[in-house]
Design a protein around this motif. Structure first.
Motif, PDB file in Angstrom:
ATOM      1  N   VAL A 292       2.243  -2.956  -4.722  1.00 60.22           N
ATOM      2  CA  VAL A 292       1.554  -4.170  -4.265  1.00 60.22           C
ATOM      3  C   VAL A 292       1.528  -5.302  -5.289  1.00 60.22           C
ATOM      4  O   VAL A 292       0.994  -6.377  -5.005  1.00 60.22           O
TER       5      VAL A 292
ATOM      6  N   GLU B  41      -2.104   3.208  -2.402  1.00 58.08           N
ATOM      7  CA  GLU B  41      -0.748   2.768  -2.062  1.00 58.08           C
ATOM      8  C   GLU B  41       0.324   3.545  -2.816  1.00 58.08           C
ATOM      9  O   GLU B  41       1.399   3.830  -2.274  1.00 58.08           O
TER      10      GLU B  41
ATOM     11  N   ILE C 158      -7.990   1.338  -3.009  1.00 61.34           N
ATOM     12  CA  ILE C 158      -7.002   0.267  -2.925  1.00 61.34           C
ATOM     13  C   ILE C 158      -6.834  -0.351  -4.314  1.00 61.34           C
ATOM     14  O   ILE C 158      -7.811  -0.634  -5.010  1.00 61.34           O
ATOM     15  N   ASN C 159      -5.605  -0.536  -4.728  1.00 58.27           N
ATOM     16  CA  ASN C 159      -5.259  -1.112  -6.042  1.00 58.27           C
ATOM     17  C   ASN C 159      -5.680  -0.223  -7.214  1.00 58.27           C
ATOM     18  O   ASN C 159      -5.585  -0.634  -8.371  1.00 58.27           O
TER      19      ASN C 159
ATOM     20  N   VAL D 183      -4.640  -8.079  -9.341  1.00 61.30           N
ATOM     21  CA  VAL D 183      -3.656  -7.004  -9.394  1.00 61.30           C
ATOM     22  C   VAL D 183      -2.595  -7.397 -10.419  1.00 61.30           C
ATOM     23  O   VAL D 183      -2.032  -8.492 -10.338  1.00 61.30           O
TER      24      VAL D 183
ATOM     25  N   SER E 262      -8.470  -7.424  -3.563  1.00 64.47           N
ATOM     26  CA  SER E 262      -8.366  -8.217  -4.788  1.00 64.47           C
ATOM     27  C   SER E 262      -9.138  -9.518  -4.671  1.00 64.47           C
ATOM     28  O   SER E 262      -9.867  -9.918  -5.592  1.00 64.47           O
TER      29      SER E 262
ATOM     30  N   ALA F  28      -4.488   5.228  -7.051  1.00 59.03           N
ATOM     31  CA  ALA F  28      -4.207   4.157  -6.098  1.00 59.03           C
ATOM     32  C   ALA F  28      -3.722   4.728  -4.770  1.00 59.03           C
ATOM     33  O   ALA F  28      -2.773   5.511  -4.737  1.00 59.03           O
TER      34      ALA F  28
ATOM     35  N   CYS G   7      -0.010  -4.181   1.703  1.00 61.72           N
ATOM     36  CA  CYS G   7      -0.113  -5.407   0.903  1.00 61.72           C
ATOM     37  C   CYS G   7      -1.272  -6.282   1.349  1.00 61.72           C
ATOM     38  O   CYS G   7      -1.974  -6.872   0.515  1.00 61.72           O
TER      39      CYS G   7
ATOM     40  N   SER H 117      -4.375  -4.746  -0.019  1.00 57.30           N
ATOM     41  CA  SER H 117      -4.441  -5.006  -1.455  1.00 57.30           C
ATOM     42  C   SER H 117      -4.944  -6.416  -1.738  1.00 57.30           C
ATOM     43  O   SER H 117      -5.830  -6.625  -2.575  1.00 57.30           O
ATOM     44  N   ARG H 118      -4.379  -7.388  -1.038  1.00 56.53           N
ATOM     45  CA  ARG H 118      -4.778  -8.790  -1.257  1.00 56.53           C
ATOM     46  C   ARG H 118      -6.234  -9.018  -0.875  1.00 56.53           C
ATOM     47  O   ARG H 118      -6.956  -9.753  -1.554  1.00 56.53           O
TER      48      ARG H 118
ATOM     49  N   THR I 293     -12.877   3.092  -2.055  1.00 57.54           N
ATOM     50  CA  THR I 293     -12.906   1.718  -2.582  1.00 57.54           C
ATOM     51  C   THR I 293     -14.318   1.142  -2.563  1.00 57.54           C
ATOM     52  O   THR I 293     -14.740   0.453  -3.500  1.00 57.54           O
TER      53      THR I 293
END
Length: 401
Positions: free
Chosen positions: A307, A261, A248-249, A300, A293, A259, A286, A289-290, A19
């Motif tokens: 996610v 996840e 991530i994402n 996302v 983002s 990804a 999650c 991810s947040r 990432t």
């Protein structure tokens, strides 16, 4: 034939998160030093095995970020008790002496570190980008690994554009890289060209035909240009890869990378189907991810697997009725497993009476009569035809009439 592996047959999957390197190359996703450290700490908590912290020679900022992560985050064992060791911190370098030395300097404080060397091997890259012969390519790869080996024990080699490279040449050069001291061999589908069948077959071919292949860990690195990154990665695992390079994402160049996840939860949901097991703390997915983002400014998509905002939401009346009776009717993953604890029933024009009744109970109208409920439900449906979304305030207003 359906695959089925016992726990004794399964190997630990090494999750290599990029990432902060490949992911940050996504347009508009640049992170400053402090933000990189914050993300690195979260990825350590998540249980990532190898963190590619950056490309040290590309800028002073990237060098400082890698060095800071190697100093502050690399030794951390918080949340990693079951894994038993801290993250390996990796830095990227081209097959150039200055890159490799700069990378080693940035990684020096880390207890566990890896130099990741990349050099293109496809004819299209050799002829049009590097303008060198195959022989020169082999020479550069071997010499760069030999130099890196004097600075670090853990060396990964990535033949860029392996997905379009000649397989015989790829097998030859990777054999020479293993002989020179590489410990991980990555197989990048740099432009997202391969299909799952092609990519899996290529990984198997290389493992079967490359001299010394049993002495190294084989890795996947797939891009999502055709929307096949996760599928290709899983195919690579089925064909012998034991490390996956992910973000991530799924952020990254162009259409992005595999990804993290999606890959982890595919394995998690099929515990005996793959020849590997993972040690990722899925409840942190999650929140990770947040965080990424928010800091990258890369939203996302709402229907993103695992996610996305809608990943565990149900509006259809048929689905809602099933969920209320037994969640397993329409959920193969519980929201709690990935740290998504939001309300799963969204009321809209497709919702049924059972879901509406359940929301009325949640709003304090548990004893509403069948007649009153029917009237409220009819009014609710009429409102849904006029509004794109109906919230709890709207429902309360209907119930108050």
């Amino acid at each position: 034939m359906v695959h089925s592996y016992s726990a004794a047959q399964q190997k630990k999957l090494i999750v290599f998160d990029t990432t902060l390197r490949d992911g940050e190359q996504s347009p508009g996703c640049s992170l400053n030093l402090e933000e990189k450290v914050v993300v690195a700490k979260q990825l350590s908590l998540l249980g990532v095995d190898v963190l590619e912290a950056g490309f040290p020679i590309c800028s002073i900022g990237d060098f400082e970020a890698v060095k800071r992560i190697a100093t502050e985050v690399a030794p951390s064992m918080e949340g990693r008790e079951k894994i038993g060791k801290p993250m390996i911190i990796a830095g990227l370098a081209r097959a150039v002496p200055a890159d490799i030395k700069r990378c080693a300097e940035a990684l020096e404080p880390a207890p566990l570190k890896r130099i990741h060397i990349v050099l293109a091997t496809s004819d299209i890259h050799l002829q049009h980008k590097l303008k060198i012969s195959r022989d020169e390519c082999v020479k550069r790869a071997v010499e760069s690994i030999q130099l890196a080996k004097t600075l670090c024990d853990d060396i990964e080699f990535s033949p860029e554009d392996a997905g379009r490279s000649d397989e015989e040449f790829l097998s030859f050069i990777l054999g020479k890289c293993i002989e020179a001291g590489a410990t991980t061999i990555n197989v990048p589908d740099t432009v997202g060209y391969n299909t799952p069948e092609e990519y899996g077959r290529r990984v198997k071919y290389l493992i079967d035909r490359t001299p010394g292949s049993d002495k190294v860990v084989w890795s996947t690195h797939c891009h999502n240009d055709l929307g096949l990154a996760t599928a290709n990665t899983l195919s690579g695992i089925q064909n012998g890869a034991r490390q996956v390079e992910v973000t991530i994402n799924g952020i990254g160049e162009r259409a992005g990378n595999t990804a993290l996840e999606e890959t982890v939860m595919a394995i998690h949901t099929h515990p005996t189907y793959y020849p590997v097991f993972h040690t990722i703390n899925t409840k942190q997915l999650c929140s990770s991810s947040r965080l990424v983002s928010s800091l990258t400014g890369s939203a996302v998509q709402s229907n993103k697997a695992i996610v996305g905002h809608n990943a565990f939401l149900h509006e259809s009346g048929i689905h809602q009725d099933g969920i209320l009776k037994n969640k397993s009717t329409y959920e193969i993953i519980t929201p709690e497993t990935v740290g998504a604890n939001e309300v799963s029933l969204i009321l809209g024009k497709h919702s049924g009476r059972n879901a509406f009744r359940q929301r009325c109970k949640e709003l304090g109208f548990a004893s509403i009569s069948d007649q009153a409920l029917q009237k409220a439900f009819t009014d609710f449906k009429a409102l849904c035809d006029r509004k794109k979304s109906v919230n709890d305030s709207d429902i309360l207003a209907i119930l108050a009439c």
